[in-house]
Design an enzyme around this catalytic site. Structure first.
Site, PDB file in Angstrom:
ATOM      1  N   ASN A   9       0.873  -1.182   0.000  1.00 24.97           N
ATOM      2  CA  ASN A   9       0.000   0.000   0.000  1.00 24.97           C
ATOM      3  C   ASN A   9       0.906   1.226   0.000  1.00 24.97           C
ATOM      4  OD1 ASN A   9      -1.804   2.038   0.529  1.00 24.97           O
ATOM      5  ND2 ASN A   9      -2.333   1.349   2.613  1.00 24.97           N
ATOM      6  N   TRP A  10       1.032   1.833  -1.170  1.00 22.11           N
ATOM      7  CA  TRP A  10       1.954   2.975  -1.286  1.00 22.11           C
ATOM      8  C   TRP A  10       1.433   4.202  -0.548  1.00 22.11           C
ATOM      9  CZ3 TRP A  10       3.424   3.308  -7.243  1.00 22.11           C
ATOM     10  CH2 TRP A  10       4.120   2.146  -7.602  1.00 22.11           C
ATOM     11  N   LYS A  11       0.156   4.210  -0.207  1.00 21.74           N
ATOM     12  CA  LYS A  11      -0.481   5.407   0.373  1.00 21.74           C
ATOM     13  C   LYS A  11      -0.245   6.607  -0.553  1.00 21.74           C
ATOM     14  CE  LYS A  11      -0.182   3.247   4.816  1.00 21.74           C
ATOM     15  NZ  LYS A  11      -0.133   3.356   6.259  1.00 21.74           N
ATOM     16  N   HIS A  97      -9.486   1.208   5.006  1.00 19.72           N
ATOM     17  CA  HIS A  97      -8.207   1.404   5.701  1.00 19.72           C
ATOM     18  C   HIS A  97      -8.437   2.352   6.881  1.00 19.72           C
ATOM     19  CE1 HIS A  97      -4.132   2.648   6.578  1.00 19.72           C
ATOM     20  NE2 HIS A  97      -3.750   1.548   5.962  1.00 19.72           N
ATOM     21  N   GLU A  99      -6.844   4.762   7.924  1.00 15.83           N
ATOM     22  CA  GLU A  99      -6.647   6.193   7.606  1.00 15.83           C
ATOM     23  C   GLU A  99      -7.900   6.777   6.966  1.00 15.83           C
ATOM     24  OE1 GLU A  99      -2.909   5.653   5.544  1.00 15.83           O
ATOM     25  OE2 GLU A  99      -2.029   5.049   7.454  1.00 15.83           O
ATOM     26  N   GLU A 169      -5.611  -4.902  10.705  1.00 16.08           N
ATOM     27  CA  GLU A 169      -4.540  -3.932  10.920  1.00 16.08           C
ATOM     28  C   GLU A 169      -4.789  -3.179  12.221  1.00 16.08           C
ATOM     29  OE1 GLU A 169      -2.572  -2.734   6.968  1.00 16.08           O
ATOM     30  OE2 GLU A 169      -4.338  -1.492   7.207  1.00 16.08           O
ATOM     31  N   GLY A 175       2.464   2.097  10.868  1.00 18.51           N
ATOM     32  CA  GLY A 175       3.444   3.164  10.712  1.00 18.51           C
ATOM     33  C   GLY A 175       4.138   3.570  12.007  1.00 18.51           C
ATOM     34  N   SER A 215       3.320  -2.240  10.517  1.00 23.53           N
ATOM     35  CA  SER A 215       4.767  -2.333  10.735  1.00 23.53           C
ATOM     36  C   SER A 215       5.331  -3.713  10.419  1.00 23.53           C
ATOM     37  CB  SER A 215       5.119  -1.902  12.169  1.00 23.53           C
ATOM     38  OG  SER A 215       4.722  -0.558  12.383  1.00 23.53           O
ATOM     39  N   GLY A 237       4.759   1.178   4.848  1.00 24.54           N
ATOM     40  CA  GLY A 237       6.104   1.758   4.735  1.00 24.54           C
ATOM     41  C   GLY A 237       7.100   0.862   4.009  1.00 24.54           C
TER      42      GLY A 237
HETATM   43  P1  PGA Z   1       2.719   0.092   7.757  1.00 26.94           P
HETATM   44  O1  PGA Z   1       1.243   0.354   7.143  1.00 26.94           O
HETATM   45  O2  PGA Z   1       3.213  -1.187   7.168  1.00 26.94           O
HETATM   46  O3  PGA Z   1       3.514   1.281   7.350  1.00 26.94           O
HETATM   47  O4  PGA Z   1       2.537   0.012   9.245  1.00 26.94           O
HETATM   48  C1  PGA Z   1       0.363  -0.698   6.910  1.00 26.94           C
HETATM   49  C2  PGA Z   1      -0.890  -0.154   6.317  1.00 26.94           C
HETATM   50  O5  PGA Z   1      -1.268   0.979   6.640  1.00 26.94           O
HETATM   51  O6  PGA Z   1      -1.546  -0.811   5.489  1.00 26.94           O
END
Ligand code: PGA
Length: 252
Positions: A9-11, A97, A99, A169, A175, A215, A237
């Site tokens: 997931n590049w965000k 997600h 976010e 998640e 993150g 993470s 990330g």
């Molecule tokens: P992360 O993010 O690996 O940077 O913790 C995971 C995600 O948000 O899908």
């Protein structure tokens, strides 16, 4: 029996050129070293979809988006519908997600609507769920995830669920460098599968992949993926570094 999957997931990272360059090198690696077990997916920002789709064509890596509109088409300035995502060649979309849930106030009713549109457009959905830190500290993580699954997923019929992948998640792990322990991931995945089994049937639960996200990195992926109900990962990330993403996919 459940599919094994690693999805990056590049965000909101990488400009157009950087994204194409990155996708080209990931694509090349997996053409030369096809994944033995499982599916590798890149979930890019909308602007990259059609360009990356050309790069990945006939290769070993699949393409996904990170969100879709809650409407099919029309006067919704700035939105991108599932149908349009599908038309780029993408096969997957992340929905729910944390976010999106937290920063854009998307609730499970809305997320279910998006899922229906995505499924009707022929996309497979990576549906995210997970508790925040306070909810875990108060011991409410199972209740929270149960509610997300019941409200977001369970309005779907059994046929639709066949095109769903769940990503557990824990928000406190995203993150932050704080990874859930393999046992914490396993117990939540097992719990979700029990919910799914009772709502639908054993066969559906046996075929529903559940990914861990938060993470996940090369140093912990193999241990987390070794748990019986962890079918891979949703990687934020670490999906932005080619070597790390490949190492995580190899850990499958
Ligand atoms: P992360 O993010 O690996 O940077 O913790 C995971 C995600 O948000 O899908």
């Amino acid at each position: 029996m459940r599919r094994k999957i690693v999805a990056g997931n590049w965000k909101m990272n990488m400009n157009f050129e950087e994204g194409l360059k990155f996708a080209t090198s990931v694509d090349r690696y997996f053409r030369e070293n096809p994944p033995v077990r499982g599916v590798v997916i890149l979930c890019t920002p909308f602007i990259h979809l059609s360009g990356v789709s050309e790069i990945l064509r006939d290769g070993k890596v699949a393409l996904g988006a990170q969100n879709c509109a809650s409407e099919a088409s029309g006067a919704f300035t700035g939105e991108v519908s599932a149908y349009k995502i599908k038309s780029t060649g993408a096969a997957y979309v992340i929905i729910g997600h944390s976010e999106r849930r937290i920063l854009y106030h998307e609730d499970d009713k809305l997320l279910n609507r998006k899922m229906v549109l995505a499924l009707n457009s022929g996309l497979q959905v990576i549906f995210c769920c997970g508790e925040v830190k306070r909810e875990r500290e108060e011991g409410n993580h199972f209740i929270i995830v149960k509610r997300q699954i019941e409200e977001g997923l369970f309005p779907l019929g059994a046929e639709e669920v066949k095109n769903i992948i769940i990503a557990y998640e824990p928000v406190w792990a995203i993150g932050t460098g704080l990874t859930a322990t393999p046992d914490q991931a396993q117990e939540m995945h097992q719990y979700i599968l029990v919910l799914v089994k009772y709502k639908y049937c054993i066969k559906i639960a046996d075929e529903l992949p559940i990914l861990y996200g938060g993470s996940c990195k090369p140093s912990n992926a193999a241990e987390i993926f070794s748990k019986p109900d962890v079918d891979g990962g949703l990687i934020g990330g670490a999906s932005l570094k080619k070597e790390d993403f490949i190492a995580i996919a190899e850990a499958l």
